[in-house]
Design an enzyme around this catalytic site. Structure first.
Site, PDB file in Angstrom:
ATOM      1  N   ASP A 102       0.851  -1.179   0.000  1.00  0.00           N
ATOM      2  CA  ASP A 102       0.000   0.000   0.000  1.00  0.00           C
ATOM      3  C   ASP A 102       0.901   1.248   0.000  1.00  0.00           C
ATOM      4  OD1 ASP A 102      -3.229   0.433   1.596  1.00  0.00           O
ATOM      5  OD2 ASP A 102      -2.149   1.730   0.223  1.00  0.00           O
ATOM      6  N   GLU A 120     -10.659   6.300   4.469  1.00  0.00           N
ATOM      7  CA  GLU A 120      -9.683   5.677   5.373  1.00  0.00           C
ATOM      8  C   GLU A 120      -9.859   6.139   6.813  1.00  0.00           C
ATOM      9  OE1 GLU A 120      -6.465   5.968   1.834  1.00  0.00           O
ATOM     10  OE2 GLU A 120      -5.814   4.805   3.569  1.00  0.00           O
TER      11      GLU A 120
END
Ligand code: GLC
Length: 630
Positions: free
Chosen positions: A296, A513
């Site tokens: 990521d 997020e």
């Protein structure tokens, strides 16, 4: 003959340049020609803002991405995108071995960074449809819009199984239920194309130039973190991790998903980005994944505290765990310097590098990048086209979940009367495209307002449609029906006896997020108070625009006549009006448990002390003879 022409003619006879050779022989041939620096370059993904011609021509960079909201320019057109990516590719093909870059983006509910692209409902709404065929068609439509802009690769689908709605990424998960998530992985064969019968599980597949490289994420257990804390710790035994969170990856691998992105989170305290057991022993060895594993964003930096302080340790532990490509994305020079030191010093074995580069090259060959590295400009009109908007509108219709419809089954409140005398529409989410789309829209975390436009081209002209819920209502009702809109209706307005009913649309702000982590889960912007204020005076339908269930006070449910969960429907608000006014019936079923109070969380179907307000799978129909379904 110039040096470049000489090199080109030399290379043209190489096996790896010959599309008639097998993928594996092309991989082997190219790998054998690469220097260590070129190999490490291929394992490097950088952000578009640092992708200079020098870097691309000399460092053999494997991939470029744009972070959420990182765009060529404000309101960039599809051809602006294609021009940008083709210019990167032109530079990359000037490198010694002419290896094309793969350009990746987060197209997670349509090509959502692109102004004017079709914005589909976020995954939680698609989970409510339970419709694998619909989701596959959405994948195929999204792939077309992605390729139209010259992009090859999307970091989608997220196949998280969200077990706690306090998690800020709950809306990126199709469901809390593994079997529903498994069914919705059909989007992979929409994005990449359907592999032929007998395609080996785990081997990457991309059908052609109208398909993209997909990415199952975030491996693994991202949706199972303790208290839903983003990038947190999933505390559970391996058999539960396997049955709940790993299972959807089996379906992705069976469809030939080409890449897997690693989760920031940890499993029983072990960070996934350096967990060899899960990345190599399980994903690659046991499950047979032959594509590439990508980190990521700055995911390896999180392996040392303070953030990325011991970068050599970060690189060493992640690569040896099985990471194949690193989303650096900015400090590629330090990354490559430290990386080559670690290999030349023997810390990272060459066999690990060769395995990673083989996987990356395999995906590039499978995706046809060597044959077709540049954008197919004939696809440009696909972006935001009418056919895709109709598909998105269908998805919106099927995603809506009806939780209350009057108090007397013989007198349902919905469907609403298109020819009512006067309709009051209230709430800031009734006329806000940005809230309707949610996070990952135009910018990373999205935002309120007219963030994009609904456009489509019929014949020669483009139609620009704003498709908020309010506009959709106005476009649906009869021409004698008066629609009034007040975000916060006054007492005077509410005293108007001509008002037949009110539609109050409330919900969450846009977020992404960790910004969405929330332990209270109340309806923001005084949404509860607004609904109660209106419902005390006028028959009221309440609509919730949110990425997850929120607290519904008993008094609120008591006062309102009907309640619809609309999730994050995206750009085609008309899909909501289609159902409210009876052109279509409700079909949606809850993809997540609707809790009563947050103290019950985490609470999932099949688990202990299951006492929801509305259970997983609940959803009413307007049609009188269909029973509520659980
Ligand atoms: C983000 C997300 C991931 C996304 C990546 C690239 O931090 O965790 O889902 O694909 O970075 O934008």
């Amino acid at each position: 003959m110039s040096k470049a022409e000489e090199r080109s003619s030399l290379l043209s006879n190489c096996i790896y340049k010959n599309p008639n050779e097998t993928i594996e022989s092309r991989v082997k041939d190219l790998l054998s020609r690469m220097t260590l620096k070129e190999k490490l370059g291929q394992m490097t993904q950088i952000e578009r803002t640092v992708a200079s011609p020098f870097v691309l021509e000399n460092l053999s960079i494997g991939s470029i991405l744009n972070g959420g909201g990182s765009v060529p320019m404000e309101q960039a057109s599809p051809s602006d995108w294609a021009d940008m990516i083709d210019s990167f590719q032109t530079c990359a093909l000037k490198s010694r071995l002419q290896i094309p870059i793969v350009y990746g983006t987060d197209a997670v509910h349509g090509h959502n960074n692109v102004y004017g692209a079709t914005i589909f409902p976020h995954n939680v709404g698609l989970g409510a449809t339970r419709d694998a065929d619909l989701v596959q068609r959405i994948g195929a439509a999204t792939a077309l819009e992605i390729r139209a802009t010259g992009v090859h690769y999307t970091f989608a689908p997220c196949v998280a199984v969200c077990r706690d709605p306090r998690w800020g990424r709950c809306y990126e998960s199709f469901s809390e239920d593994t079997e529903i998530v498994r069914k919705m992985t059909s989007i992979v064969s929409g994005l990449q194309g359907v592999p032929p019968e007998g395609h080996p599980r785990g081997y990457p597949f991309v059908a052609g130039r109208k398909n993209v490289i997909a990415c199952a994420k975030h491996f693994v257990g991202d949706g199972g973190t303790d208290r839903g804390i983003n990038e947190g710790n999933a505390i559970l035994p391996f058999n539960e991790l396997e049955n709940i969170h790993i299972a959807p990856y089996l379906d992705c691998l069976s469809q030939g998903v080409s890449t897997v992105m690693v989760s920031y989170s940890s499993w029983n305290g072990s960070k996934l980005h350096s967990d060899k057991f899960l990345l190599t022993d399980i994903l690659k060895d046991k499950l047979g994944f032959k594509g590439f594993v990508i980190s990521d964003w700055e995911g390896i930096d999180r392996l040392s505290q303070p953030h990325g302080s011991d970068f050599r340790y970060c690189i060493s532990s992640s690569i040896k765990a099985g990471m194949d490509m690193v989303m650096v994305p900015y400090r590629y020079d330090q990354f490559l310097d430290d990386f080559i030191y670690l290999v030349e010093s023997g810390d990272i074995p060459m066999t690990r590098i060769d395995d990673a580069v083989e996987r990356i090259l395999r995906v590039k060959f499978v995706a046809g990048l060597f044959e077709h590295p540049f954008a197919d400009r004939s696809l440009l009109d696909m972006v935001g086209c009418e056919r895709h908007r109709e598909l998105a509108r269908e998805a919106v219709r099927k995603s809506l979940v009806l939780l209350k419809n009057g108090t007397d089954p013989k007198k349902p409140f919905l469907p609403l009367d298109k020819n009512a005398r006067k309709i009051l529409v209230a709430g800031r989410h009734a006329d806000d495209l940005g809230y309707q789309c949610g996070g990952w829209t135009i910018t990373w975390h999205g935002g309120g307002g007219k963030v994009t436009i609904g456009i489509f081209k019929d014949g020669v002209c483009w139609h620009y449609l704003s498709t908020t819920i309010l506009d959709a209502i106005k476009a649906t009702v009869g021409d004698k029906t008066d629609v009034i809109y007040e975000q916060y209706p006054s007492a005077t307005t509410l005293a108007d006896r001509d008002i037949s009913f009110a539609i109050v649309v409330v919900g969450e702000d846009a977020y992404a997020e960790y910004l969405g982590d929330n332990s209270e889960l109340k309806i923001p912007f005084n949404g509860t108070e607004l609904i109660e204020f209106v419902a005390e005076q006028v028959p009221t339908l309440a609509i919730l625009i949110s990425g997850r269930p929120l607290v519904l006070e008993p008094a609120l449910l008591e006062k309102i006549d009907a309640f619809v969960a609309a999730w994050l429907p995206g750009s085609e608000g008309e899909g909501i009006a289609d159902v409210l006014f009876g052109d279509y019936d409700f079909e949606g079923l809850l993809p997540v448990t609707w809790f009563k109070i947050v103290n019950q969380l985490p609470m999932n179907a099949g688990g202990p002390s299951y006492d929801p307000l509305f259970p997983l799978g609940f959803g009413l129909r307007c049609n009188m003879d269909s029973e509520p379904t659980n």
